[in-house]
Scaffold this motif. Structure first.
Motif, mmCIF file in Angstrom:
data_model
loop_
_atom_site.group_PDB
_atom_site.id
_atom_site.type_symbol
_atom_site.label_atom_id
_atom_site.label_comp_id
_atom_site.label_asym_id
_atom_site.label_seq_id
_atom_site.Cartn_x
_atom_site.Cartn_y
_atom_site.Cartn_z
ATOM 1 N N GLN A 56 0.858 -1.193 0.000
ATOM 2 C CA GLN A 56 0.000 0.000 0.000
ATOM 3 C C GLN A 56 0.891 1.240 0.000
ATOM 4 O OE1 GLN A 56 -3.366 -0.448 2.651
ATOM 5 N NE2 GLN A 56 -3.239 1.681 3.304
ATOM 6 N N GLU A 57 0.382 2.323 -0.569
ATOM 7 C CA GLU A 57 1.153 3.566 -0.615
ATOM 8 C C GLU A 57 1.618 3.964 0.793
ATOM 9 O OE1 GLU A 57 -0.605 6.179 -3.893
ATOM 10 O OE2 GLU A 57 -0.019 7.615 -2.331
ATOM 11 N N GLY A 58 2.877 4.293 0.929
ATOM 12 C CA GLY A 58 3.423 4.700 2.220
ATOM 13 C C GLY A 58 3.888 3.541 3.090
ATOM 14 N N TRP A 59 3.734 2.316 2.597
ATOM 15 C CA TRP A 59 4.148 1.120 3.332
ATOM 16 C C TRP A 59 5.304 0.423 2.609
ATOM 17 C CZ3 TRP A 59 1.559 -1.827 7.415
ATOM 18 C CH2 TRP A 59 0.516 -1.122 8.029
ATOM 19 N N SER A 60 6.161 -0.247 3.405
ATOM 20 C CA SER A 60 7.213 -1.058 2.769
ATOM 21 C C SER A 60 6.814 -2.529 2.788
ATOM 22 C CB SER A 60 8.548 -0.875 3.497
ATOM 23 O OG SER A 60 8.404 -1.270 4.846
ATOM 24 N N LYS A 123 -2.877 -2.454 -1.553
ATOM 25 C CA LYS A 123 -3.811 -2.284 -0.426
ATOM 26 C C LYS A 123 -3.594 -3.394 0.591
ATOM 27 C CE LYS A 123 -8.706 -2.018 0.783
ATOM 28 N NZ LYS A 123 -8.531 -0.939 1.778
ATOM 29 N N ASN A 124 -3.489 -2.995 1.867
ATOM 30 C CA ASN A 124 -3.315 -4.011 2.904
ATOM 31 C C ASN A 124 -4.497 -4.965 2.935
ATOM 32 O OD1 ASN A 124 -0.752 -3.587 4.044
ATOM 33 N ND2 ASN A 124 -1.501 -1.755 5.116
#
Ligand SMILES: [Zn+2]
Length: 359
Positions: A56-60, A123-124
């Motif tokens: 997800q955007e902003g996640w590694s 997306k998580n």
């Protein structure tokens, strides 16, 4: 909260505490996860075999899981239908918001490719103790099927594929003289959970179903085929005795499994490609092309499902519960707690039809 996470494009997975600050906003619902299913896509991500997976955007990291079933814990302002205590299944794909198909809820036909899919890309997912989601992406499930509702997601994809088949086959009269489909024959290639659902759904329409694999049936497959009055066929022993196929559904992804069957296709029949694999090669010659042209043979690939297909899947499970409840329960062959998820995500348990995690 406890969650199952992967680092996209690195093999392996981890069960760990993740710090997610999710607030229940307007039109949103907090869902306590009850069960998540495991399929080939999850194992492909864990084994680093799927190029398209991304966090997800902003996640590694990515929280895994797209086959889920849960219970509403809290409803936000403006939520219309859902109430605390309701059982729900979340839709996997969320549209791009730009193309016309996505704007009208047909994100399974997204034209830009800029959609996200929970637990797969951007997306998580749902392999965590709880999640917040928009009410519009949740499908209510009757309590009567809470033991099997984790099967809704895989079934939704099958419902969509058969809907496409029925749509395409409106190009002529395809039903039998009595208006049903009892005179039509279906080959389903591959006998896993998806093959089982295709067989069950086609039987429900009335088709004579042949469940095909390159080996003899396992005890579970023997039980399924007998129970739904389908014939299990070991294709290595020959298929000459089979009637011509009005529909072939391939769930294996191996062209070496379904191309040799194509000479058995009836006039005006349809081939559905559902399975995906890599590597396997089979040559198609001009004679086969001629055969397909001369017989109006249609080929359709099918992926994903929209909310309507999830709703239909819930309806089928509810209807089948009475007649096939034993079979549907038996499809869930392995249940493990999240702590032991590694053993079903890194390896396929012996005799598996569907493995699930109980949260
Ligand atoms: Zn779109």
């Amino acid at each position: 909260m406890k969650a199952i996470v992967v680092k996209p494009h690195q093999p392996g997975m981890e069960v760990k505490d993740v710090n997610i600050e999710e607030k229940v906003g307007k039109g949103q619902v907090l869902v306590k996860t009850l069960y998540t299913g495991v399929c080939g896509t999850d194992r492909g991500i864990v084994g680093n075999k799927l190029s398209f997976t991304r966090p997800q955007e902003g996640w590694s990291e990515l929280i895994l899981g797209h086959e889920a079933f849960g219970q509403v814990e809290e409803v936000g302002e403006g939520v219309k239908e859902l109430r605390k205590g309701d059982y729900v299944v979340p839709v996997v794909r969320r549209g791009c918001g730009v193309c016309l198909n996505c704007k009208i809820g047909k994100q399974d036909f997204c034209e830009t490719g800029n959609f996200v899919e929970a637990g797969i890309r951007g997306k998580n997912g749902f392999m965590r103790e709880e999640f917040v989601d928009d009410e519009i992406y949740l499908v209510k499930v009757p309590e009567a099927i809470k033991d099997i509702a984790v099967l809704t997601e895989p079934l939704s994809n099958v419902v969509k594929a058969i809907e496409e088949v029925m749509h395409i086959q409106q190009r002529m009269v395809w039903n039998c003289e009595d208006g049903a489909y009892d005179c039509r024959n279906a080959y389903v290639v591959g006998t896993g959970p998806i093959g089982t659902f295709f067989s069950l759904l086609l039987r429900t329409y009335g088709f004579n179903v042949y469940m095909l694999n390159r080996r003899d049936p396992s005890p579970a497959e023997e039980y399924v085929s007998t129970r739904i009055e389908a014939e299990f066929v070991n294709t290595t022993k020959g298929v000459d005795h089979l009637p011509k196929a009005d529909i072939i559904v391939d769930t294996s992804g191996f062209p070496s499994a379904f191309v040799p069957l194509m000479h058995k296709m009836n006039k005006n029949s349809i081939l559905v490609l559902f399975g995906t694999q890599t590597g396997d090669k089979v040559q198609i010659d001009a004679d086969l092309v001629t055969f397909m042209v001369e017989n109006n043979i249609a080929v359709v690939g099918s992926v994903n499902a929209n909310k309507w297909h999830f709703k239909s899947a819930v309806n089928y499970l509810t209807m089948w519960k009475e007649k096939y409840g034993d079979l549907l329960n038996r499809m869930i062959t392995t249940v493990v707690p999240p702590e032991n998820a590694k053993e079903i995500l890194e390896n396929k348990p012996k005799g598996e039809i569907k493995s699930v995690i109980k949260w």
